[in-house]
Structure formats: structure tokens, C-alpha cells
Design a protein around this motif. Structure first.
Motif, short mmCIF file in Angstrom:
data_model
loop_
_atom_site.label_atom_id
_atom_site.label_comp_id
_atom_site.label_asym_id
_atom_site.label_seq_id
_atom_site.Cartn_x
_atom_site.Cartn_y
_atom_site.Cartn_z
N LEU A 228 -35.28 -39.91 8.43
CA LEU A 228 -34.06 -39.16 8.09
C LEU A 228 -32.97 -39.35 9.14
N LYS A 229 -33.39 -39.79 10.33
CA LYS A 229 -32.41 -40.02 11.40
C LYS A 229 -31.76 -41.40 11.28
N MET A 230 -32.33 -42.25 10.39
CA MET A 230 -31.82 -43.63 10.27
C MET A 230 -30.34 -43.63 9.93
N ASP A 231 -29.65 -44.66 10.36
CA ASP A 231 -28.24 -44.87 10.05
C ASP A 231 -27.38 -43.64 10.44
N GLN A 232 -27.73 -43.04 11.56
CA GLN A 232 -26.98 -41.89 12.10
C GLN A 232 -26.98 -40.67 11.17
N GLY A 233 -28.17 -40.39 10.64
CA GLY A 233 -28.32 -39.16 9.84
C GLY A 233 -27.95 -37.94 10.67
N ILE A 234 -27.51 -36.87 10.02
CA ILE A 234 -27.04 -35.71 10.80
C ILE A 234 -27.95 -34.48 10.63
N TRP A 235 -28.04 -33.72 11.71
CA TRP A 235 -28.77 -32.44 11.72
C TRP A 235 -27.73 -31.39 12.08
N VAL A 236 -27.53 -30.39 11.22
CA VAL A 236 -26.54 -29.35 11.53
C VAL A 236 -27.25 -27.99 11.55
N ASN A 237 -27.04 -27.25 12.64
CA ASN A 237 -27.65 -25.92 12.76
C ASN A 237 -26.73 -24.84 12.21
N PHE A 238 -27.26 -23.99 11.38
CA PHE A 238 -26.50 -22.87 10.81
C PHE A 238 -27.10 -21.60 11.42
N GLY A 239 -26.45 -21.07 12.45
CA GLY A 239 -27.09 -19.96 13.16
C GLY A 239 -26.24 -18.71 13.24
N TRP A 240 -25.69 -18.26 12.14
CA TRP A 240 -24.88 -17.03 12.18
C TRP A 240 -25.34 -16.07 11.10
N GLU A 241 -24.61 -14.98 10.98
CA GLU A 241 -24.99 -13.92 10.02
C GLU A 241 -24.92 -14.43 8.58
N SER A 242 -25.76 -13.83 7.74
CA SER A 242 -25.73 -14.18 6.31
C SER A 242 -24.40 -13.77 5.68
N TYR A 243 -23.91 -14.60 4.78
CA TYR A 243 -22.65 -14.32 4.09
C TYR A 243 -22.91 -13.55 2.78
N ARG A 244 -24.19 -13.42 2.42
CA ARG A 244 -24.51 -12.95 1.06
C ARG A 244 -23.91 -11.59 0.72
N SER A 245 -23.78 -10.68 1.72
CA SER A 245 -23.24 -9.36 1.39
C SER A 245 -21.77 -9.45 0.96
N ASN A 246 -21.11 -10.57 1.25
CA ASN A 246 -19.70 -10.74 0.83
C ASN A 246 -19.57 -11.31 -0.57
N VAL A 247 -20.71 -11.75 -1.14
CA VAL A 247 -20.61 -12.47 -2.42
C VAL A 247 -20.56 -11.48 -3.58
N THR A 248 -19.50 -11.59 -4.40
CA THR A 248 -19.47 -10.78 -5.63
C THR A 248 -19.33 -11.77 -6.77
N HIS A 249 -19.89 -11.41 -7.88
CA HIS A 249 -19.80 -12.32 -9.03
C HIS A 249 -19.05 -11.67 -10.17
N LYS A 250 -18.09 -10.79 -9.79
CA LYS A 250 -17.30 -10.11 -10.83
C LYS A 250 -16.54 -11.12 -11.69
N ASN A 251 -16.08 -12.18 -11.02
CA ASN A 251 -15.27 -13.16 -11.76
C ASN A 251 -16.09 -14.37 -12.21
N PHE A 252 -17.40 -14.19 -12.13
CA PHE A 252 -18.27 -15.31 -12.44
C PHE A 252 -18.37 -15.49 -13.95
N LYS A 253 -17.99 -16.67 -14.40
CA LYS A 253 -18.02 -16.93 -15.85
C LYS A 253 -19.10 -17.97 -16.14
N LYS A 254 -19.84 -17.73 -17.21
CA LYS A 254 -20.88 -18.69 -17.65
C LYS A 254 -20.21 -19.83 -18.37
#
Ligand SMILES: Nc1ncnc2c1ncn2[C@@H]1O[C@H](COP(=O)(O)OP(=O)(O)OP(=O)(O)O)[C@@H](O)[C@H]1O
Ligand SMILES: [Mg+2]
Length: 254
Positions: A228-254
Motif C-alpha cells: 500500500l506504500k508503493m508509488d508514494q501511497g499516503i497515510w492520513v491520521n484523523f485524530g479529532w472529535e467526531s462530527y456526527r453530532s453536527n449531522v442532520t438529515h432534514k434536507n436529505f432527499k432519497k
């Protein structure tokens, strides 16, 4: 040859134009000569061909997105909808954008690792959505769905090789939630098989995971992480608070 079409018009000539004026209640027709009429027709044909093309393209892209396995929740995920409120998010967004922009110039893979709700799948889907719009074949599949599909194959007495072939054919395969099924199943064997084959065919794989380097290394083995490291593959760390409490799906359309 083009002029044959207008033989009739030429024959009636002025008479036709006079009749048009008459029917139009004295209003001036938008073309006064055969040449003008010809040009107008050609403009109309071009416009309608353009409209049909763009409509077909929209339908095609939509079908590709549906077939890619990117679910409704992530179908609208773009780089623009990823909010940046800290440096980590800024770096993650910039890596994800560069990955999508540089796609096709090599076969680098990516690993988005870190805590829950930080936007790993959001940015992976944003990469996928962008590439699909550039006619790339992208598949995003969660490991639980992948294992479910393998079990379905076994239940139907079929080999899972057809499924693996499909996953190995696409331009970018995104394996979502790697490590979730740890210990329960043959996740590691399957992932080894898929990633190994893709990298030997110079095809990139994206991974999202809650595991850290040691955890992913223990699950996949060093051989696969190395691929997975071949050809300068990238590893990115996500180390902060969850965003999920900000997610609303009021405008979510199927
Ligand atoms: N920075 C952000 N800006 C806008 N929306 C975000 C951001 N981060 C996350 N989200 C949204 O929050 C929800 C959770 O994000 P996502 O599913 O990408 O998290 P994750 O890191 O993959 O979590 P998990 O490890 O649980 O799978 C999604 O609806 C996503 O679109
Ligand atoms: Mg996720």
C-alpha cells in the motif's frame, strides 16, 4: 449533398417566405433567406444534440454512482462539503484533494486512519465521487458488506472469485471500515488476496480504518502494508472529535 435537403425550399422560394409572413400575422420571420433558414436549422440541431448529450451524461454518471456502492449518505459528499475547523482537517482535506487531482498519474493507494466520525469515509467518498465524474470506475464497499457478499456466494454454492474479479477490475477500490470484523471472520485472508492482486496489477486501493499503524499491520501483515506504500501511497491520521453530532438529515432527499 447538404443542398438536396433544401431543393423544396428553393423551389417555392419567395412564395414560402410570403406564406410564413402571412401565417405569422404580419410578424417578420426569424429567417428571411434560405441561407438564414439553413443556419437556424443547423443551430437548432446542435443545441438539441448538446441537450441530449448532457442529459445522457447525467444519467450515466448517476448510474455509475449507484453501481459504485457509494450509499445515499455519502453520495453527496464532496471536498466542498467537508468543513475545516482545525489543522488536522485542513491537512486531511488537502491530501484527499491532491489524491483525486493526481489520480491516474501513478497507482498510489491511500489509508485514512483514526477515530470515529472524523470524516474518513466522507473524504474517501468525495475522492470516489469526483473520479466517477471523470469516468473512472470506483467501488466503495464496507468490509461487512464484502463479507456478507462472500457468504452469499458460499450459500449459493458459488466461488467468490467472480466477486473478487469485479473488485480487482475497477480503477479505485475503497475498502471502508477495515478492521471492524477482526477476529470474527476471514477478513484478513480476503483483504490480502484483493490488495495483493490489485497492487500486482498496478491498481490503487483506498482504506478507511479505526485501527492505528500497529493494529492495521497486525491485521493485514507487513507485506500488504508495504504494498500500500508503493508509488508514494499516503497515510492520513484523523485524530479529532467526531462530527456526527453536527449531522442532520432534514434536507436529505432519497
Ligand atoms: N469535517 C466535516 N465536514 C462536514 N461533514 C463531516 C465532516 N466530518 C464528518 N462529516 C460528516 O459526519 C458524518 C460521519 O463522517 P464519516 O462517516 O466520514 O466518519 P468516519 O471517520 O468514516 O467514521 P467511522 O470511523 O465511524 O466510520 C458523515 O455524515 C460525514 O459527511
Ligand atoms: Mg467510516
Amino acid at each position: 449533398m447538404g443542398n438536396d435537403k433544401f431543393k423544396g425550399i428553393k423551389a417555392v422560394g419567395k412564395d414560402l417566405l410570403n406564406r410564413i409572413k402571412q401565417y405569422a400575422g404580419g410578424a417578420e420571420p426569424i429567417f428571411k433567406t434560405r441561407e438564414e433558414w439553413q443556419q437556424w436549422m443547423s443551430r437548432q440541431e446542435k443545441q438539441s444534440a448538446k441537450a441530449v448529450n448532457s442529459q445522457n451524461r447525467g444519467v450515466k454518471t448517476e448510474n455509475l454512482v449507484v453501481r459504485s456502492g457509494i450509499t445515499d449518505l455519502y453520495r453527496t459528499c464532496t471536498f466542498a462539503t467537508y468543513k475545516v475547523t482545525n489543522d488536522g482537517q485542513r491537512i486531511a482535506l488537502s491530501y484527499a484533494k491532491s489524491y483525486a487531482d493526481g489520480f491516474g498519474t501513478g497507482f498510489a493507494s491511500f489509508i485514512f486512519a483514526g477515530s470515529v466520525g472524523t470524516g474518513k469515509t466522507h473524504l474517501a467518498a468525495a475522492i470516489g465521487n469526483k473520479l466517477i465524474r471523470h469516468d473512472k470506475k470506483v467501488v466503495l464497499i464496507t468490509i461487512s458488506d464484502l463479507l456478507l457478499k462472500v457468504r452469499e456466494c458460499y450459500a449459493q454454492n458459488k466461488s467468490e472469485s467472480g466477486l473478487i474479479d469485479t473488485l480487482c477490475r475497477c480503477d479505485l477500490l475503497i475498502l471502508d471500515d477495515v478492521g471492524m470484523q477482526r477476529g470474527k471472520t476471514n477478513e484478513a485472508v480476503l483483504l490480502n488476496q484483493i490488495i495483493n492482486r490489485r497492487s500486482s496489477e498496478f491498481k490503487p486501493t483506498g482504506i478507511t480504518t479505526n485501527l492505528n499503524f500497529a493494529g492495521l499491520s497486525a491485521l493485514l501483515g507487513e507485506r500488504i502494508l508495504d504494498r500500500l506504500k508503493m508509488d508514494q501511497g499516503i497515510w492520513v491520521n484523523f485524530g479529532w472529535e467526531s462530527y456526527r453530532s453536527n449531522v442532520t438529515h432534514k434536507n436529505f432527499k432519497k
